[in-house]
Design an enzyme around this catalytic site. Structure first.
Site, PDB file in Angstrom:
ATOM      1  N   LYS A 240      14.827  20.439  -6.865  1.00 25.82           N
ATOM      2  CA  LYS A 240      15.440  19.153  -6.558  1.00 25.82           C
ATOM      3  C   LYS A 240      16.952  19.312  -6.427  1.00 25.82           C
ATOM      4  O   LYS A 240      17.558  20.138  -7.132  1.00 25.82           O
ATOM      5  CB  LYS A 240      15.181  18.153  -7.695  1.00 25.82           C
ATOM      6  CG  LYS A 240      13.760  17.703  -7.888  1.00 25.82           C
ATOM      7  CD  LYS A 240      13.684  16.751  -9.084  1.00 25.82           C
ATOM      8  CE  LYS A 240      12.264  16.290  -9.376  1.00 25.82           C
ATOM      9  NZ  LYS A 240      11.765  15.344  -8.376  1.00 25.82           N
ATOM     10  N   ARG A 314       0.622  15.308 -10.141  1.00 27.31           N
ATOM     11  CA  ARG A 314      -0.789  15.091  -9.782  1.00 27.31           C
ATOM     12  C   ARG A 314      -1.637  16.309 -10.126  1.00 27.31           C
ATOM     13  O   ARG A 314      -2.850  16.175 -10.337  1.00 27.31           O
ATOM     14  CB  ARG A 314      -0.907  14.721  -8.311  1.00 27.31           C
ATOM     15  CG  ARG A 314      -0.531  15.796  -7.312  1.00 27.31           C
ATOM     16  CD  ARG A 314      -0.207  15.229  -5.949  1.00 27.31           C
ATOM     17  NE  ARG A 314       1.086  14.532  -5.965  1.00 27.31           N
ATOM     18  CZ  ARG A 314       1.609  13.889  -4.927  1.00 27.31           C
ATOM     19  NH1 ARG A 314       0.944  13.839  -3.789  1.00 27.31           N
ATOM     20  NH2 ARG A 314       2.772  13.296  -5.026  1.00 27.31           N
TER      21      ARG A 314
END
Length: 461
Positions: A240, A314
């Site tokens: 990120k 996820r």
């Protein structure tokens, strides 16, 4: 200190709750000095407007708090709560034209306004104390407030002090407090126990990944809560940018929220069989980090192509949801700070959720309105299933194109809940960026109060 109402007191100051529509009547009933003071100060009963009132000797005789005009009243939740921080020390009692529901909201808001995150810096406590209003379930409201305090504390704590080990310690402390059983699978034992996705996401971090499994209750319908516990998310090898990493201590907000909800259920003695599953990891960067292009085999046997290591939540949830689904409860509920797409869609205040049963969605929406805990239903849109099918593997963790990001993530998770009759998934933000009454800037509980109110009907209690 746990949030508590003050005991009933004959010496409590009256807190007059009023609106622009009822203000003239409220002022007319005040003693002369107090009425003159309120008129001189221009008190107009606007939302969150608070004014202490003098007695004839110059002391305090009570206070006014405004709810705002009817046309705009739904714009400000917990208007009365501002009084908890604005009023001088003493015990206070509510008086005014409040419905039972509004009274309960005001009482809860007062306790939530008293929250302080003081682990690293002392914070002045609210000095005004509220006596429990007549007609409310004071014990239930205290349980809700204490549980929200827990959620806020966990999210607000930086990752240096809230890694997977500390999250485990918090879960163990809650289990001890509530008499629950807890088991934790850590490190390479995850591979032996067939939790490969939890292991692969967390293996690059110094603090080992783990699966926390808490159980409570022996009778009643079964409910399993699954919370994303990514204690810090660098994005992995798909690193990120700095601006996107600044709030990643909150990426375990799903775990914090399910622990808060679990505390509400246990502390209130809900007649259910509760299970809480938390995959707790750090998504770190190291030579053994998982890579874009890797194909992983999940606990369920589905293969997953990794197109972005920053879509790790996820993955860890997939193994935990598979475990939950192996002994199907009446309802599986997952909560996660899963996608930026959800934040873009509804902002930080609404808690978007997905439901496989329309009845659950309707029950939850009605409860959310009752308890001032806003939620918004999103669709499990079946035509988008093809977007998460890459061809080279069974399923794709990050479809290209950037379309419907929250929906495709929810569809991904639903692939791992195939035996349980009903599934709810929350894609929350877990953070309040702007301070508001009863909701300070920082870690936020979302959807928990609505679920606490709705679950008895959902579970047929």
């Amino acid at each position: 200190m746990p949030p508590r109402f003050a005991p009933p007191s004959a010496d409590a100051y009256p807190l007059f709750v009023t609106t622009p529509e009822t203000l003239s009547e409220t002022l007319a009933a005040l003693p002369g000095p107090a009425r003159t003071w309120a008129e001189a100060q221009g008190f107009a009963a606007g939302a969150v407007e608070v004014l202490a009132l003098p007695d004839a000797a110059g002391g305090v005789m009570g206070a006014l708090v405004g709810l705002g005009a009817a046309a705009a009243r739904d714009r400000t939740r917990f208007s009365v709560a501002r009084a908890a921080s604005a009023l001088p020390e003493g015990d206070w009692t509510l008086t005014g034209p409040l419905t039972p529901e509004a009274t309960a909201e005001a009482a809860l808001g007062w306790l939530l306004e008293c929250y302080r995150f003081d682990r690293y810096r002392s914070q002045p406590a609210a000095k005004a104390r509220l006596t429990a209003p007549d007609g409310i379930d004071a014990a239930r409201i205290e349980v809700i407030a204490a549980s929200e305090y827990l959620t806020r504390d966990l999210i607000n704590t930086p990752a240096a002090d809230m890694g997977p080990d500390a999250l485990e310690a918090a879960a163990r402390a809650l289990a001890t407090e509530m008499g629950a059983e807890i088991a934790v699978t850590t490190g390479d034992a995850l591979l032996e126990a067939n939790f490969p996705l939890i292991h692969v996401v967390g293996r690059a971090a110094d603090r080992a990944p783990r699966l926390i499994d808490m159980r409570w209750g022996s009778d009643g319908p079964a409910l399993t809560l699954v919370g994303k516990g990514v204690c810090f998310d660098t994005g992995g090898l798909n690193l990120k940018p700095g601006a996107s990493m600044g709030l990643m201590k909150k990426d375990m907000g799903g775990a914090a929220n399910v622990l808060g909800l679990a505390r509400m259920l246990m502390a209130s003695g809900a007649p259910i069989r509760l299970r809480v599953l938390i995959p707790a990891v750090e998504n770190a960067v190291a030579g053994n980090a998982f890579r874009p292009g890797d194909i992983l085999t999940s606990r369920k046997g589905l293969t997953v192509e990794v197109n972005n290591t920053d879509a790790e939540g996820r993955l860890v949830l997939a193994d935990a949801l598979t475990l939950a689904d192996e002994n199907p409860p009446a309802l599986v509920l997952s909560m996660a700070t899963l996608t930026g797409a959800a934040r873009v869609a509804v902002g930080p205040d609404l808690a978007p959720f997905y439901a496989t049963a329309d009845s659950d969605a309707l029950t939850l929406a009605a409860a959310a309105a009752r308890v001032a805990d806003p939620v918004w239903r999103m669709p499990f849109h079946a035509p988008y299933e093809t977007m998460i099918e890459p061809g080279i593997a069974d399923i794709d963790n990050a479809p290209s194109g950037g379309m419907a990001g929250s929906i495709t993530a929810a569809l991904f998770l639903r692939r791992f809940v195939t035996e349980t009759p009903r599934y709810l998934h929350f894609d929350i933000y877990g953070w309040n960026p702007t301070p508001a009454p009863a909701r300070p800037k920082g870690g936020a509980a979302q959807g928990g109060r609505a679920l606490f109110d709705a679950l008895p009907e959902m579970l047929g209690l």
